[in-house]
Design a protein around this motif. Structure first.
Motif, PDB file in Angstrom:
ATOM      1  N   THR A 230       3.555   3.002  -7.551  1.00  0.00           N
ATOM      2  CA  THR A 230       2.683   3.777  -6.656  1.00  0.00           C
ATOM      3  C   THR A 230       2.006   4.890  -7.447  1.00  0.00           C
ATOM      4  OG1 THR A 230       2.570   5.125  -4.649  1.00  0.00           O
ATOM      5  CG2 THR A 230       4.688   5.104  -5.798  1.00  0.00           C
ATOM      6  N   SER A 231       0.719   5.114  -7.136  1.00  0.00           N
ATOM      7  CA  SER A 231      -0.087   6.037  -7.944  1.00  0.00           C
ATOM      8  C   SER A 231       0.109   7.498  -7.556  1.00  0.00           C
ATOM      9  CB  SER A 231      -1.566   5.671  -7.819  1.00  0.00           C
ATOM     10  OG  SER A 231      -1.993   5.854  -6.481  1.00  0.00           O
TER      11      SER A 231
ATOM     12  N   GLN B 164       5.162   1.469   1.085  1.00  0.00           N
ATOM     13  CA  GLN B 164       3.798   1.749   1.575  1.00  0.00           C
ATOM     14  C   GLN B 164       3.039   0.440   1.737  1.00  0.00           C
ATOM     15  OE1 GLN B 164       2.107   5.400  -0.794  1.00  0.00           O
ATOM     16  NE2 GLN B 164       3.671   4.432  -2.027  1.00  0.00           N
TER      17      GLN B 164
ATOM     18  N   VAL C 286      -1.334   1.703   9.304  1.00  0.00           N
ATOM     19  CA  VAL C 286      -1.556   3.141   9.415  1.00  0.00           C
ATOM     20  C   VAL C 286      -2.794   3.485   8.590  1.00  0.00           C
ATOM     21  CG1 VAL C 286      -0.592   5.423   8.932  1.00  0.00           C
ATOM     22  CG2 VAL C 286       0.914   3.589   9.731  1.00  0.00           C
TER      23      VAL C 286
ATOM     24  N   ALA D 182       1.781  -0.527  -4.083  1.00  0.00           N
ATOM     25  CA  ALA D 182       1.080  -1.783  -4.358  1.00  0.00           C
ATOM     26  C   ALA D 182       1.427  -2.392  -5.720  1.00  0.00           C
ATOM     27  CB  ALA D 182      -0.417  -1.546  -4.259  1.00  0.00           C
TER      28      ALA D 182
ATOM     29  N   ASP E  50       1.257   2.712 -15.272  1.00  0.00           N
ATOM     30  CA  ASP E  50       0.516   3.850 -15.841  1.00  0.00           C
ATOM     31  C   ASP E  50       1.116   5.141 -15.298  1.00  0.00           C
ATOM     32  OD1 ASP E  50      -1.595   1.979 -16.755  1.00  0.00           O
ATOM     33  OD2 ASP E  50      -1.964   1.805 -14.592  1.00  0.00           O
TER      34      ASP E  50
ATOM     35  N   HIS F  45       3.504   2.367   6.251  1.00  0.00           N
ATOM     36  CA  HIS F  45       2.066   2.195   6.514  1.00  0.00           C
ATOM     37  C   HIS F  45       1.771   0.981   7.391  1.00  0.00           C
ATOM     38  CE1 HIS F  45       0.782   4.745   2.749  1.00  0.00           C
ATOM     39  NE2 HIS F  45       1.219   5.481   3.752  1.00  0.00           N
TER      40      HIS F  45
ATOM     41  N   PHE G 288      -4.745  -0.807  -5.030  1.00  0.00           N
ATOM     42  CA  PHE G 288      -5.884  -0.139  -4.377  1.00  0.00           C
ATOM     43  C   PHE G 288      -6.776   0.609  -5.348  1.00  0.00           C
ATOM     44  CE2 PHE G 288      -2.789  -0.796  -1.069  1.00  0.00           C
ATOM     45  CZ  PHE G 288      -3.591  -1.288  -0.061  1.00  0.00           C
ATOM     46  N   ARG G 289      -6.175   1.339  -6.306  1.00  0.00           N
ATOM     47  CA  ARG G 289      -6.976   2.294  -7.077  1.00  0.00           C
ATOM     48  C   ARG G 289      -7.195   1.892  -8.530  1.00  0.00           C
ATOM     49  NH1 ARG G 289      -4.225   4.418  -3.295  1.00  0.00           N
ATOM     50  NH2 ARG G 289      -5.356   5.660  -1.757  1.00  0.00           N
TER      51      ARG G 289
ATOM     52  N   GLU H   7       2.137  -8.376  -9.460  1.00  0.00           N
ATOM     53  CA  GLU H   7       2.457  -9.592 -10.218  1.00  0.00           C
ATOM     54  C   GLU H   7       2.765 -10.791  -9.297  1.00  0.00           C
ATOM     55  OE1 GLU H   7       4.859  -8.415 -13.995  1.00  0.00           O
ATOM     56  OE2 GLU H   7       4.865  -6.705 -12.627  1.00  0.00           O
TER      57      GLU H   7
ATOM     58  N   ASN I 153       6.555   2.662 -13.288  1.00  0.00           N
ATOM     59  CA  ASN I 153       5.135   2.403 -13.033  1.00  0.00           C
ATOM     60  C   ASN I 153       4.464   1.956 -14.326  1.00  0.00           C
ATOM     61  OD1 ASN I 153       3.453   2.614 -10.670  1.00  0.00           O
ATOM     62  ND2 ASN I 153       2.202   4.092 -11.785  1.00  0.00           N
TER      63      ASN I 153
ATOM     64  N   TRP J  40      -9.937  -0.615  -3.229  1.00  0.00           N
ATOM     65  CA  TRP J  40     -10.872   0.476  -2.872  1.00  0.00           C
ATOM     66  C   TRP J  40     -12.010   0.613  -3.883  1.00  0.00           C
ATOM     67  CZ3 TRP J  40      -9.588  -0.260   1.530  1.00  0.00           C
ATOM     68  CH2 TRP J  40      -8.457   0.184   2.183  1.00  0.00           C
TER      69      TRP J  40
ATOM     70  N   ALA K 162       6.526  -4.052 -13.245  1.00  0.00           N
ATOM     71  CA  ALA K 162       7.667  -4.013 -12.323  1.00  0.00           C
ATOM     72  C   ALA K 162       8.599  -5.213 -12.505  1.00  0.00           C
ATOM     73  CB  ALA K 162       7.159  -3.958 -10.883  1.00  0.00           C
TER      74      ALA K 162
HETATM   75  P1  OAD Z   1      -2.363   2.332  -5.835  1.00  0.00           P
HETATM   76  O1  OAD Z   1      -3.315   1.218  -6.026  1.00  0.00           O
HETATM   77  O2  OAD Z   1      -2.911   3.688  -5.575  1.00  0.00           O
HETATM   78  O3  OAD Z   1      -1.418   2.448  -7.121  1.00  0.00           O
HETATM   79  C1  OAD Z   1      -0.756   1.342  -7.660  1.00  0.00           C
HETATM   80  C2  OAD Z   1       0.052   1.792  -8.863  1.00  0.00           C
HETATM   81  O4  OAD Z   1       0.772   0.651  -9.343  1.00  0.00           O
HETATM   82  C3  OAD Z   1      -0.800   2.300 -10.053  1.00  0.00           C
HETATM   83  O5  OAD Z   1      -0.296   3.565 -10.469  1.00  0.00           O
HETATM   84  C4  OAD Z   1      -0.604   1.248 -11.147  1.00  0.00           C
HETATM   85  O6  OAD Z   1      -0.503   1.806 -12.445  1.00  0.00           O
HETATM   86  C5  OAD Z   1       0.739   0.628 -10.755  1.00  0.00           C
HETATM   87  N1  OAD Z   1       0.871  -0.783 -11.168  1.00  0.00           N
HETATM   88  C6  OAD Z   1      -0.070  -1.740 -11.234  1.00  0.00           C
HETATM   89  N2  OAD Z   1       0.461  -2.914 -11.619  1.00  0.00           N
HETATM   90  C7  OAD Z   1       1.784  -2.694 -11.810  1.00  0.00           C
HETATM   91  C8  OAD Z   1       2.874  -3.510 -12.210  1.00  0.00           C
HETATM   92  N3  OAD Z   1       2.725  -4.793 -12.498  1.00  0.00           N
HETATM   93  N4  OAD Z   1       4.095  -2.935 -12.307  1.00  0.00           N
HETATM   94  C9  OAD Z   1       4.270  -1.610 -12.021  1.00  0.00           C
HETATM   95  N5  OAD Z   1       3.279  -0.796 -11.639  1.00  0.00           N
HETATM   96  C10 OAD Z   1       2.057  -1.324 -11.522  1.00  0.00           C
HETATM   97  O7  OAD Z   1      -1.348   1.873  -4.670  1.00  0.00           O
HETATM   98  P2  OAD Z   1      -0.373   2.759  -3.768  1.00  0.00           P
HETATM   99  O8  OAD Z   1       0.150   3.924  -4.520  1.00  0.00           O
HETATM  100  O9  OAD Z   1       0.594   1.830  -3.151  1.00  0.00           O
HETATM  101  O10 OAD Z   1      -2.579   2.693   2.252  1.00  0.00           O
HETATM  102  O11 OAD Z   1      -1.373   3.268  -2.657  1.00  0.00           O
HETATM  103  C11 OAD Z   1      -0.880   4.029  -1.583  1.00  0.00           C
HETATM  104  C12 OAD Z   1      -1.642   3.715  -0.320  1.00  0.00           C
HETATM  105  O12 OAD Z   1      -3.042   3.865  -0.545  1.00  0.00           O
HETATM  106  C13 OAD Z   1      -1.513   2.288   0.161  1.00  0.00           C
HETATM  107  O13 OAD Z   1      -0.364   2.083   0.927  1.00  0.00           O
HETATM  108  C14 OAD Z   1      -2.750   2.066   0.972  1.00  0.00           C
HETATM  109  C15 OAD Z   1      -3.753   2.804   0.121  1.00  0.00           C
HETATM  110  O14 OAD Z   1      -4.818   3.365   0.793  1.00  0.00           O
HETATM  111  C16 OAD Z   1      -3.084   2.089   3.347  1.00  0.00           C
HETATM  112  O15 OAD Z   1      -3.822   1.124   3.306  1.00  0.00           O
HETATM  113  C17 OAD Z   1      -2.683   2.711   4.625  1.00  0.00           C
END
Ligand code: OAD
Length: 233
Positions: free
Chosen positions: A176-177, A90, A149, A12, A203, A108, A23-24, A17, A201, A30, A219
């Motif tokens: 991705t976190s 994802q 998914v 995500a 963070d 996903h 999400f987190r 941007e 990333n 979430w 990013a």
């Molecule tokens: P998360 O929201 O868990 O993590 C997003 C990550 O992106 C975090 O570690 C942030 O630090 C980083 N971030 C935020 N802004 C950024 C930027 N401008 N440049 C670079 N990094 C940045 O999202 P995902 O890891 O994608 O699944 O979450 C995985 C899955 O959990 C998703 O696909 C979704 C969710 O539940 C489903 O809905 C099936």
């Protein structure tokens, strides 16, 4: 550049941007809604109308957002790179394909797709979906769901992804976190196969210690810089 195989995993953070929420984060999706109610088969069974409304709103959002410099840089890399490249996302948005990426797996699922609970067919779906929607394949009414998914379900094309990871010389995870499996484990799979591993990333992720190189930054800056470095090498 003498690498012959690259696997890229995005989450995500790469679309943040462009205006789509992660999400987190503190204000992430979430943090505002309960994923058990909106992103599980049980939640859908309990209140399908509410789940449809959530994904309809997110699907509509896609009409107003554009790919950013990071999506464009990855599409540029795909075009310029002569070896095998696989982009695994994802994300359920369509920003990678809008930027021009084609060697892409939506592990996903996709907001712009539907899945029929009666016949199992997946189809393009760009408008709102409801408990009255009809499957374009089998014509059953009332069994369509977003082709996402959900928690507890198996992501798409895992065989193909693991094959690519097993041959990767470079693995890059972007935005991705590292909280959600199996994607969170890809870095270890790739490292086991001998790949160099890079995290880009904002963070620290949950699995940041597994990466050979860590690049902290937004990013839209870090990805184009990295791609230029790779193509210039
Ligand atoms: P998360 O929201 O868990 O993590 C997003 C990550 O992106 C975090 O570690 C942030 O630090 C980083 N971030 C935020 N802004 C950024 C930027 N401008 N440049 C670079 N990094 C940045 O999202 P995902 O890891 O994608 O699944 O979450 C995985 C899955 O959990 C998703 O696909 C979704 C969710 O539940 C489903 O809905 C099936």
């Amino acid at each position: 550049m003498i690498l012959s195989s690259i696997v890229i995993l995005t989450g995500a953070g790469i679309s943040k941007e462009s205006g789509l929420d992660t999400f987190r984060d503190k204000n992430g999706i979430w943090a505002k809604v309960d994923h058990r109610e909106l992103a599980t088969p049980e939640g859908f069974e309990h209140d399908p109308a509410r789940v449809h409304a959530f994904y309809n709103q997110r699907r509509r959002q896609l009409r107003d957002v554009q790919p950013n410099a990071a999506h464009h840089a990855l599409a540029r890399l795909e075009g310029a790179y002569k070896g095998a490249l696989l982009l695994v996302t994802q994300n359920v948005d369509d920003l990678h394909e809008s930027a021009g990426s084609r060697k892409l797996i939506h592990m996903h699922g996709e907001l712009n797709a539907g899945l029929c609970g009666a016949c199992g067919q997946r189809c393009r779906w760009k408008s709102d979906m409801s408990t009255h929607s009809q499957c374009p394949s089998c014509r059953t009414v009332g069994r369509m769901r977003p082709d996402i998914v959900w928690f507890g379900e198996m992501p798409y094309q895992m065989d193909r992804i693991y094959r690519a990871l097993g041959q990767a010389e470079l693995f890059i995870a972007i935005g991705t976190s590292g909280n959600v499996y199996p994607a969170a484990q890809f870095v270890e799979e790739a490292a086991h196969a001998g790949a160099r591993t890079v995290e880009i990333n904002l963070d620290a992720s949950e699995n940041t210690s597994h990466f050979d190189e860590v690049i902290r930054g937004p990013a839209t800056q870090a990805v184009p810089d990295f791609v230029e470095r790779l193509l210039g090498a």
